[in-house]
Structure formats: structure tokens, C-alpha cells
Scaffold this active site. Structure first.
Site, PDB file in Angstrom:
ATOM      1  NE  ARG A  46      -4.200  -1.606   0.142  1.00  0.00           N
ATOM      2  CZ  ARG A  46      -5.236  -1.258   0.754  1.00  0.00           C
ATOM      3  NH1 ARG A  46      -5.527  -0.237   1.296  1.00  0.00           N
ATOM      4  NH2 ARG A  46      -6.459  -2.341   0.858  1.00  0.00           N
ATOM      5  NE  ARG A  50      -5.815   3.434   2.584  1.00  0.00           N
ATOM      6  CZ  ARG A  50      -6.131   2.495   3.331  1.00  0.00           C
ATOM      7  NH1 ARG A  50      -7.269   2.173   3.846  1.00  0.00           N
ATOM      8  NH2 ARG A  50      -5.232   1.488   3.613  1.00  0.00           N
ATOM      9  NE  ARG A  59      -9.699   7.485  -6.189  1.00  0.00           N
ATOM     10  CZ  ARG A  59     -10.240   6.631  -5.499  1.00  0.00           C
ATOM     11  NH1 ARG A  59      -9.242   5.884  -4.720  1.00  0.00           N
ATOM     12  NH2 ARG A  59     -11.460   6.731  -4.970  1.00  0.00           N
ATOM     13  CG  ASP A  95      -9.308  -3.389  -4.613  1.00  0.00           C
ATOM     14  OD1 ASP A  95      -8.753  -2.986  -3.603  1.00  0.00           O
ATOM     15  OD2 ASP A  95     -10.308  -4.475  -4.217  1.00  0.00           O
ATOM     16  CE1 TYR A 170     -13.541  -7.463   1.931  1.00  0.00           C
ATOM     17  CE2 TYR A 170     -11.527  -8.709   0.942  1.00  0.00           C
ATOM     18  CZ  TYR A 170     -11.835  -7.849   1.562  1.00  0.00           C
ATOM     19  OH  TYR A 170     -11.114  -6.902   2.391  1.00  0.00           O
TER      20      TYR A 170
END
Ligand code: CP3
Length: 363
Positions: A46, A50, A59, A95, A170
Site C-alpha cells: 500500500r 491514501r 483521485r 485492487d 468478500y
């Protein structure tokens, strides 16, 4: 292998030179292959995302899944941590849910929550609705990887995918879950449905990774982030064969395969047995102890606790130095965090960690 010829052409000489100085000879790829390195290579799960203000800027107003489908944006975001940190590898910005969207699954990535699936998968009919994918279904990934490989030069690009179990979690839960209770209920209650689901997910994952390898990635990482929820016995029975189908299906490509999960202290040996060249280790298991569990024929990757990056620098420094020492027990060590960079992490601390890893491990 060098082509057999009497007169060496200019192109052949150039190819040979770039093979010597290209990504295949980078410290990152060499460490994955358990070859000697001038210093311990480092990248961060990562690393693109973010925690970077430049990421938040590009983004702005663009949805997560949409951003993954735009090769120009994927290339830009993937390169941001390379420019900023001087890490030894880039990881494709994408992702784990991207190939499932390509396979026809109706899902969204909800900010602050994660992947949410419109119709959870619980029956054999639900499994049958998940299509196989063709390379044409993920041509945007092929394009992004090619752009990046050209741009990155000698810096290796890591491709990745979610492992069948983590994807299934998921799909079956319908979203993120702490207990994985529906997933485990399906696994134990309807093993035929379970194995059909994981077989299909392994096919999709392998096809997706082969597209990335075909486009030029130098290594791949299979993220089985939530595998640590399972006992070793259940992992071996319900998951390992499917992850092995993915990793084994890449063996002919020769690219190093990294296999990662969180909370996997009891599974480290099995994660290696599934067909990895490198086993990712979270912060709970010291790398020397992990090496005993994994065996001497695989490299390790890890394993700084991402939360430690919030402690005063002397604490971070001591932890980095400890991990470098423990990593020497393994036949190859790629420095990384034990899981992804947390959103509130100060990027300047990561810059200092990269410099420290390089300096403290050189020579
Ligand atoms: O940094 C960012 O989080 C920004 C972009 C983003 C990604 N995924 C990129 C990503 C966002 C918002 C997501 C959504 C998402 N998908 C989440 C986060 C939910 C949240 O808001 O906190 C989660 C948990 C998923 C599912 C997922 N994606 C898993 C379990 C994994 C495997 C890695 C892990 O953290 O366990 C991913 C891979 C992923 N998502 C990567 C990226 C750039 C790739 C790998 C990497 O860079 O290390």
C-alpha cells in the site's frame, strides 16, 4: 540465454546489457531469488495510496474502481511512491476485486468500508454466474503494466492478485467481515459449492496474473490477507490446493512469486508449500523464527508493524535494525511492513525507513 550467433549484432549486445542492468538483476528480484544483494531491498504494501497527498489529489472525484481502469492514472499513482521514497520496487495500483468485476460480479468499493458485493455468493447457481475472464476483459491492466514497465526502466514492477480464499470471503460475506462466519459455514457445510467457487476464483486469478506477467511485471504477489482466520488443517484442506493452482500455474513464467497473509504464524510452512518463492510474514512472527517454519529454500518478506511508524523515530530505527538482523537468518530478505501502510502514516517516516534499510544493510 544469449542467442547463438557468430557475429554479435548491436541489438543483441544491447539486449545483453539491459538484461544485466534491468529489473531482473535488481536487488529486489535478486533477493526474491535468494541471490546476493548489495543491500536489502525495500518496498511497502500500500505504498501507493491514501497516505500520499499527491494520491489524494489525482483521485479527487474519481471512484476507486474507475481509477483502476484508467492506465494513465494507474501509471501515475504507481509511480508516486517511486519518486517520493526511492523504494526498490513499484507495485501496480489496482485492487484485488478488479478481476471479479471483469468476471461479471456486481460490486462496489465503498469509501471507508471496502468491497461490497450486491448479491453474495452462497449456492452453486451463484458460483455459475461468475464467468472466466479473457485477457481482453482486463486489457486496461495490460496497457497500464506496459506503460509502467517502459517508464520504470531498471526498477521492477510487482503485479498482484487476491488469493481465492480472500476473494471468496468478500463474495460469500457480501463485504468485509471480522469472523468470516458465512465463509466458514459454506466451506464446512457445502464443500462441493466451496470447491467449485475456489476453483473458479483460481482460474480467474491465474488468468489475471498471466496478463500482468505477459505485459512485463518482474514478480507477483498473491494476497491471501485473511487466510490467518483459518486453522492449518482447514487451510490445507479447503484453500491450499486452490492457491497452489494459481502459483503452480505461473511456474513456467519464471517470475518470483510472493505469497502473503496476515496472522499466518501457524500457516507459514503451508503458504510456502503452496508454491511461493517468497513468503510474506506479518509483524507477529520474527523473521528468524519464520524462516525455521518456512524452511531454507524460500526468501522472506516483512515485517515491520505498520503501527510502529507512529512511534518516535528512535523506536522505528531500533525495530528496523532488529528486523534486518533477524532477516539475515533467511536465504533472502525483502524488507517490507507486516501489512499495508495505514492511511494516517507520515510519508516522511517511510522515506527515512528506506534510507535506513539501505544504509544499515549495505556492505
Ligand atoms: O491506499 C488505498 O487504500 C487507496 C485505494 C484503495 C485500494 N483498495 C487500493 C489497493 C482503496 C480505497 C481500496 C478499497 C479496499 N479494497 C479496501 C480498503 C477499505 C478501506 O477503506 O479501508 C480493502 C480492504 C480492499 C480489499 C483489498 N485490496 C485487500 C484485502 C487487498 C490486499 C492487501 C491488504 O491490504 O491486505 C487489496 C489490495 C490493494 N488495494 C492494493 C491497492 C493499491 C494492492 C497492494 C498494495 O499496494 O500493497
Amino acid at each position: 540465454m544469449a542467442p547463438m550467433s557468430t557475429a554479435r549484432t548491436g541489438t543483441a549486445a544491447r539486449d545483453e546489457k539491459s538484461a544485466r542492468s534491468g529489473p531482473a538483476e535488481s536487488p529486489f528480484v535478486r533477493a526474491c531469488r535468494r541471490q546476493s544483494v548489495p543491500y536489502t531491498p525495500v518496498w511497502f504494501m500500500r505504498q501507493a495510496g491514501r497516505s500520499l497527498p499527491e494520491y489524494r489529489r489525482v483521485r479527487d472525484g474519481i471512484g476507486m474502481l474507475e481509477s483502476c481502469r484508467r492506465p494513465d492514472l494507474v501509471a501515475e499513482i504507481t509511480l508516486q511512491p517511486i519518486r517520493r521514497y526511492g523504494v526498490d520496487a513499484a507495485i501496480l495500483y489496482s485492487d484485488i476485486m478488479v478481476p471479479l468485476v471483469a468476471a461479471g460480479v456486481d460490486l462496489d468499493i465503498v469509501p471507508g468500508t471496502g468491497p461490497v458485493v450486491a448479491e453474495p455468493v452462497r449456492t452453486i447457481e451463484d458460483v455459475a454466474r461468475i464467468r472466466r475472464i479473457d485477457p481482453g476483459d482486463v486489457s486496461f491492466v495490460d496497457e497500464a503494466v506496459r506503460l509502467l514497465v517502459a517508464e520504470l526502466g531498471a526498477t521492477p514492477l510487482i503485479g498482484f492478485a487476491g488469493a481465492p480464499f480472500t476473494l471468496a470471503s468478500y463474495l460469500v460475506e457480501g463485504g468485509p467481515s471480522r469472523t468470516h462466519v458465512r465463509t466458514k459455514a459454506l466451506m464446512h457445510g457445502a464443500p462441493d459449492v466451496w470447491h467449485a467457487l475456489l476453483t473458479r476464483l483460481a482460474e480467474i486469478t491465474l488468468a489475471f496474473l498471466r496478463v500482468q506477467v505477459g505485459a512485463g511485471v518482474s514478480a507477483v504477489q498473491l494476497f491471501d490477507s485473511w487466510a490467518g482466520a483459518l486453522s492449518e488443517a482447514d487451510y490445507r484442506r479447503f484453500v491450499l490446493p486452490h492457491s497452489a493452482a494459481v502459483l503452480g500455474g505461473l511456474a513456467d513464467t519464471g517470475v518470483p512469486r510472493i505469497h502473503f497473509g496476515v496472522g499466518t504464524a501457524e500457516l507459514l510452512g503451508a503458504l510456502g508449500e503452496a508454491g511461493a518463492d517468497v513468503v510474506g510474514v506479518d509483524w507477529r512472527t520474527p523473521l528468524d523464527a519464520a524462516t525455521v517454519r518456512i524452511g531454507p529454500d524460500k526468501a522472506v518478506q516483512g515485517n515491520l508493524d505498520p503501527a510502529v511508524l507512529f512511534a518516535p523515530w528512535p523506536v522505528v530505527e531500533a525495530e528496523v535494525r532488529r528486523i534486518l538482523v533477524e532477516g539475515r537468518a533467511a536465504p533472502g530478505h525483502v524488507f517490507n511492513l507486516g501489512h499495508g501502510v495505514l492511511p494516517e502514516t507520515d510519508p516522511d517516516v517511510l522515506t527515512r525507513v528506506v534510507a535506513l534499510v539501505h544504509e544499515a544493510s549495505a556492505g
